[in-house]
Design a protein around this motif. Sequence first.
Motif, short mmCIF file in Angstrom:
data_model
loop_
_atom_site.label_atom_id
_atom_site.label_comp_id
_atom_site.label_asym_id
_atom_site.label_seq_id
_atom_site.Cartn_x
_atom_site.Cartn_y
_atom_site.Cartn_z
N PRO A 85 0.82 -1.22 0.00
CA PRO A 85 0.00 0.00 0.00
C PRO A 85 0.85 1.27 0.00
O PRO A 85 0.52 2.24 -0.70
CB PRO A 85 -0.81 -0.11 1.29
N ILE A 129 2.02 1.91 -3.46
CA ILE A 129 0.92 2.37 -4.31
C ILE A 129 0.64 3.84 -4.06
O ILE A 129 0.45 4.64 -4.99
CB ILE A 129 -0.33 1.49 -4.07
N ARG A 130 0.68 4.22 -2.80
CA ARG A 130 0.43 5.62 -2.47
C ARG A 130 1.53 6.52 -3.07
O ARG A 130 1.25 7.58 -3.63
CB ARG A 130 0.38 5.81 -0.95
N SER A 159 -5.28 9.13 -7.90
CA SER A 159 -5.70 8.81 -6.54
C SER A 159 -5.16 7.42 -6.22
O SER A 159 -5.04 6.57 -7.10
CB SER A 159 -7.22 8.83 -6.41
N PRO A 160 -4.80 7.16 -4.95
CA PRO A 160 -4.29 5.84 -4.59
C PRO A 160 -5.28 4.74 -4.94
O PRO A 160 -4.88 3.63 -5.33
CB PRO A 160 -4.08 5.92 -3.08
N ALA A 161 -6.59 5.04 -4.82
CA ALA A 161 -7.59 4.02 -5.14
C ALA A 161 -7.49 3.64 -6.62
O ALA A 161 -7.57 2.46 -6.98
CB ALA A 161 -8.99 4.53 -4.83
N TYR A 162 -7.27 4.63 -7.47
CA TYR A 162 -7.17 4.35 -8.90
C TYR A 162 -5.97 3.44 -9.18
O TYR A 162 -6.08 2.45 -9.91
CB TYR A 162 -7.03 5.67 -9.66
N GLU A 179 -4.44 1.46 -7.12
CA GLU A 179 -4.66 0.13 -6.57
C GLU A 179 -5.61 -0.67 -7.46
O GLU A 179 -5.45 -1.88 -7.63
CB GLU A 179 -5.24 0.24 -5.15
N GLY A 180 -6.59 0.02 -8.04
CA GLY A 180 -7.50 -0.64 -8.97
C GLY A 180 -6.74 -1.23 -10.15
O GLY A 180 -6.99 -2.38 -10.55
N THR A 233 -4.50 -4.23 -8.94
CA THR A 233 -5.20 -5.48 -8.63
C THR A 233 -5.84 -6.10 -9.87
O THR A 233 -6.25 -7.24 -9.85
CB THR A 233 -6.30 -5.27 -7.56
N PHE A 234 -5.95 -5.33 -10.95
CA PHE A 234 -6.53 -5.87 -12.18
C PHE A 234 -5.62 -6.93 -12.78
O PHE A 234 -6.06 -7.95 -13.28
CB PHE A 234 -6.76 -4.74 -13.19
N THR A 273 -2.91 -9.87 -12.68
CA THR A 273 -2.46 -10.89 -11.72
C THR A 273 -0.94 -10.86 -11.57
O THR A 273 -0.41 -11.36 -10.58
CB THR A 273 -2.89 -12.28 -12.18
N THR A 279 -12.92 2.49 -6.25
CA THR A 279 -12.37 1.84 -7.43
C THR A 279 -12.85 0.40 -7.48
O THR A 279 -13.35 -0.13 -6.50
CB THR A 279 -10.83 1.88 -7.39
N TYR A 280 -12.71 -0.21 -8.66
CA TYR A 280 -12.86 -1.66 -8.74
C TYR A 280 -11.55 -2.26 -8.32
O TYR A 280 -10.49 -1.79 -8.71
CB TYR A 280 -13.05 -2.10 -10.19
N SER A 338 -9.47 -6.10 -8.35
CA SER A 338 -9.51 -7.38 -9.04
C SER A 338 -10.22 -7.19 -10.38
O SER A 338 -10.39 -6.06 -10.84
CB SER A 338 -10.18 -8.44 -8.18
N PHE A 350 -9.01 2.73 -1.38
CA PHE A 350 -7.59 2.41 -1.33
C PHE A 350 -7.27 1.72 -0.01
O PHE A 350 -7.59 2.25 1.06
CB PHE A 350 -6.75 3.68 -1.46
#
Lengths: 174, 556
Positions: A57, A60-61, A70-73, A75-76, A79-80, A82, B172-173, B175, B185
Amino acid sequence: MSTKPILSVPTEQLENTTFDATMEERILELLKRYPTTRATLIPVLWLCQERYGWLAPGVIRAVADRLGESPAYVEGVATFYTMFYTKPPAKFVLQACETLSCAVCGGKELLHHLESRLGIKPGEKTPDGVFQLVGVQCLGACGTAPVVQINDDYYENLTIERLDAVLDDLKGRS
Amino acid sequence: MPKLTIDGREVEVPPGTNLIEAARAAGVEVPYFCYHPYLSVVGQCRICMVEVVGQPRLAIACATPATDGMVVKSETSERTKEAREAVMEFLLANHPLDCPVCDQAGECLLQDHAATEQGGQFATHMVETRRTFPGYERRLIGPHVIQNQNRCIHCSRCIRFTREISETAALTYKSRGNSAYIDTFNGEPFTDPFSACAADVCPVGALTVRDFRFRKRAWKLRATPSVCPGCSIGCNLFLNHHERVVYRFTPRENPEINATWLCDHGRFLADSLNAQSYLHPHHRAAGQLSRVTWSEALRALGFDLKAAHTLRVVGSANLSNEELFLARELFVGHLKGEMVVPVWAGEHRRMKNGRGEWLRSTDAHPNSQGARRLGLRIVDPAGLSRFLYGAADLTIVLDPTAHPVLAEEEALQLLRVSPTVAFARTEHPIANVASWLLPTTSMACHDGTLTSSTGAVQRFSAAFEPPGDVRRTAHGGMSPTVPTLAQPYGPPAEARPLWFLLTVLARELGATTLDLPDVGSVFALMSGREKGFAGLDWDKLAGSGDDSFRERQHVG
Ligand code: SF4
Ligand code: FES
Ligand code: FES
């Protein structure tokens, strides 16, 4: 072949990741090669995985901050795919091909053998953290089936005996 | 402008209109899940497929612009019907179908579509067990939002909301494919200041608002158009209420102000409208507070007001234009008193309008702009203190929540010096110093208008009657104060809307032009006299809300 083990930096040490001069230089290099900053995201993630062993994490940040996402983006995206590790991987990740050419040339048996020898199922790690097993789709090396990719290296035309020898060697070096 | 035919109905729409909107204009409802008029179009869910005559493949209505001469078939096409059924089969393959225990039931697009378009008829070829997300079925992802990932239909509306509107890009999505799920996040709390909007845009029960969950079934609620009391921006909303209880605020579409959004601060003020701390008029004599009837209170107050040489009034930018106008006419115009309206900056708030522009709050009141338009003297905390330090025979506080300063010891001491009349609804220390305590009601109980900081005069409507019985009696007082309602609605009370009390006071004081029977008449008088409200028509200001996106998404 001497496959290099993955050395994952522990989570705590990556909590407040900042990029040093070498990393920064390589990121700048990458930024020059792509039309938009966002397009640089995947190569930068690769760079980080190479450097830290996985995408914690904190990493990623740091990537998000560096590229203005954004960190969420980030991370998305991570994780997409593998092949990006968002959990610390084992030293050696055994990626056994499960697709047709390998399957008919003994791939299935290889996978079963790996399962029983290591006592784990695809997706799991051995308790000592040396091996991790993953079933993957066609590695594009059907001509030399069956194939197991270990970290970044291909091991081709495998038999159970040859695979055992490889594992013994890796185990010994770990 | 392109002219096209949809299901045999001709319609002309502005260039660039997509087929969902064009169909709506023609009176045809094309179903959709991922489309939202204020979010980008992604064409992800495929339920909106329509047949465009002459094109071999079905087109998604959300991403197909209307063109001249197009002939579109939606309900009238067999192929469309078949395709939509197939889409539903896929969507429902993994959907838990737990509508009876799902709080979205009644306002769920998936349920609406399943029940109406397909008449509840489904075929499924699924033999596998449903994919589930253990641990993600009842997960609090932020202070206000609960996630049930099993119900998610992967429309990405919530993600697009945080990326495009609130700009936190917090969702976010993670996986991919069948195992993709919504997350923040590193699982960190979803603290977006607009977080509940993400639950609003979720067409199903995958994201629900924690504060409202299981408090009331959606179909029990009535929606009354209103305006947010939270700050000067003046977002449009619906009061969702049932049996005299306000359960929640939901956004009401207004492209100029709040598109279809509400910030969490404003949204969760809904419950504050239910507070009613003071139920009966009280008078303090010789330090003793005792209950009096309205007739006693208002008559005595009328005498006091006439006797007072110096009268000062603390107004409030939380009051409606009509209330401020009545107060000004009565206390300043008729009685020659002095009146100020304290304004408190409060926290900075912002809201994105339908054009994607941020609007910023000027202060924490819904009607500071109205007070300005009425020419009232606006004061800051220092000005309010100075005002209270001045001497007066009588002080009237129209709303003790007008400014936090009024709750401070210093202000209370100053109000103790001479008699103070306090109109109040919610618990406030002013009750300990006031010589008259007159209970008022919340904005849910009366009509009125508020002027937003953008300058729009916006009407809010009474959702229900105030507690007690406020009908006027023939002889000019108020009806007997015994409430006729049964207890379940709360304790019998005699709280009255402020505008109403002001008109009765006007009568007591002989200001007959202000003795008006309803808020509409007050507005008419005001718009006739005030430049800032000239030409506005009370009836036309009424937002029925029928055309709001929130409502229309539930039309069959
Ligand atoms: S959680 Fe709701 S809004 Fe978000 S993708 Fe799933 S169904 Fe759509
Ligand atoms: S099928 Fe295994 S490498 Fe192609
Ligand atoms: S509404 Fe058109 S594809 Fe979802």
